[in-house]
Every structure is written in C-alpha cells, then in structure tokens.
Write an enzyme that holds these catalytic residues in place. Sequence first.
Site, PDB file in Angstrom:
ATOM      1  N   SER A 230     141.178 128.901  80.497  1.00  8.99           N
ATOM      2  CA  SER A 230     141.281 127.796  81.447  1.00  8.99           C
ATOM      3  C   SER A 230     140.041 126.914  81.553  1.00  8.99           C
ATOM      4  CB  SER A 230     141.635 128.327  82.835  1.00  8.99           C
ATOM      5  OG  SER A 230     140.592 129.134  83.348  1.00  8.99           O
ATOM      6  N   LYS A 275     140.640 128.864  92.707  1.00  7.09           N
ATOM      7  CA  LYS A 275     139.670 127.991  92.045  1.00  7.09           C
ATOM      8  C   LYS A 275     139.280 126.818  92.941  1.00  7.09           C
ATOM      9  CE  LYS A 275     140.968 129.278  87.358  1.00  7.09           C
ATOM     10  NZ  LYS A 275     141.489 128.855  86.046  1.00  7.09           N
TER      11      LYS A 275
END
Length: 332
Positions: A230, A275
């Site tokens: 990611s 996140k």
Amino acid sequence: MTVLLGALFTALLSIGVLRVPIPYVVLGPGPTVNTLGTADGKEVIQVSGRETSTSAGQLRLTTVGVQPTVRLRGAIAGWFSDDEAVVPRELVYPPGESTEQVEQRNAEDFKASQTSAETAALRELGFPVQVVIKTVAGDGPAAGLLKVGDVITAVDGQPVPVAAKVTELVRAKPAGTALTVAYIRDGASATATVTSREQDGRPRIGVEIDQQQPHPFTLGIDLGDIGGPSAGLMFALGIVDKLTPADLTGGQVIAGTGTIDDEGTVGPIGGIAQKLVGAKRAGAKVFLVPADNCAEAVRNPQPGLPLLRVGSLDEAMTALETLRAGGQPTRC
C-alpha cells in the site's frame, strides 16, 4: 460458605476467560514515514548520478499496526475504541498459513510495490519502459519472425507501455489468432504476423519478455520493517518530487496510501480508517485516498483532514498541483 466459594470460582473463571487468546486481531494506526526524508539514518529514496531537489513539506506513507494475539479484554477495548478495529484473525492470517509466511508475503509485496513505484515514476519523468524479447522458443509461433533483443512496441495496434500488456493482449484473443506484433530491431521499426498457439491452456506466441527502463542515474528505496503493497503511491510521488524542481507538497504535510502498478494506476488498500488516524496524528493537512476506498474513508473521517480522491499517479500529481495553486481538487 457456598456463596463465597461460588463467587470465588466465578471470579477465577472470569479472569481465566479474559486471559485466553481469541481468534481475532486488533488493527490500529501504524507508524507513518516521510518518503522525502530519512529512516534509521538513511534516506528513504536514494538517488545517485543526478541532482535532487529538497521540499519544504512531507509526503508521508501510512501503515496499519496489527496486534496478532488478542485476549478478550483487549478485544473489548478495541470494540469500544474509535481508533481501532477488531476483525477475525483469518482476514489477516489465512488458515493454513503461519505468521511467518504471512510476514514473508507482506515483505515480498512491499518490495514489489517499490519496483512498481520506481517504474511508474520514471515513466512520469519521461523514461519509457522497453519491452524486450529475452528468448524465442525454437518451435514456437514467433520462431523466425521475432528475435532476441527486439523491442515490442504494440500488439494489434495497441501500445505496450509495460511488459504485462503484451501478455494481456495475447490472451485477450483465442489461440489461433493472427496477431500483428510491432517491434524495433537495430533502430528500425517493423511488424510481424504471429499466430498464437495454445500452451498450458492459454494462448501464447512463444517468447519470453523482459522489462527494461534505461535511465542515466541509479535509484533505490531503503525502508525496512514495513510490509504490504500500500505504500506504492507515496513512493512514486516521492521519487517524482525528488527528481523534479517543483515541490509537490507546497510546504504541507501530505499523507496518503494506495497500491500502484507499472502504468501508474492506484489501487485500493485495507485499513483506511486506521491510516487516517495515523495521518492526523502525524500532522497531515491532506490525505490522498484511492478511488475505491473513498466510500470507506468518508465513513471514517478525521476532523480537519480533507480526503482527495486519486485513481492514478497523474491524478495524484494534478490534485497536489491544484492544491498548491489554491484550487479545489476532487474530493471523496
């Protein structure tokens, strides 16, 4: 006495239950890293043989922390936490795979994301990929038509910006199809008609290809203790920022996430809610969200942290350019 013994037994049993591991893991905000900065005393993005620029702001990749062993008490705390998520263990550690195997796969995905980030960024900077024929099967469809060293540029009129595109175009039509393969040999352009043939259940043309991207400097990424794919988008943006005079950050702390492929397409990731929390704690003023994660990100907003929708490296750069100019980039 019976009541006291019963109460003691119940208390001991409750303590035991709270201490027993359960088949869940807790996801929480992980560390963030400035791809334009350093980690463990070394530059994250390392360039030699070419001058690099310095930015006033930051481009921070974001991560998710995983608590692999969870007891009931920890799970209860996670369920009531705004910053954490409790999910079934098999979503992170599939049945039949050890923790070590999952970590190894995550490390491999992380390495692959770095390679794709470099490829996408270099293409953005004007260094195209060359799809070069590495071997030609002596009894294959391309024998006598294509040669080792030929650079494939198109298949049936469709450009091949990366090696995977050749495979995609060949497999898009049934075996036995005559394909027009455009190539460059010794500096001259030419075409060959190659009829695909079924092998191992798939159409093939009998060549092995290699992907090259010549550039007059060395480029590398050095960052350990992080896994998964990611970070690709933020690595690619970091490379472009360091190799161009423009400051993509505009002096701000920009955070984000997203996978990236060789063509610069940004893909979805997991743990977007965690996140966002990590980015907010790191002082981010903007968060770049993969288009396919926008709905989830909107459901888990962080106050004062705008969510910018991006589907490719080009879109991410355009969004940051618009932001620097005082405009309104596309939001989730």
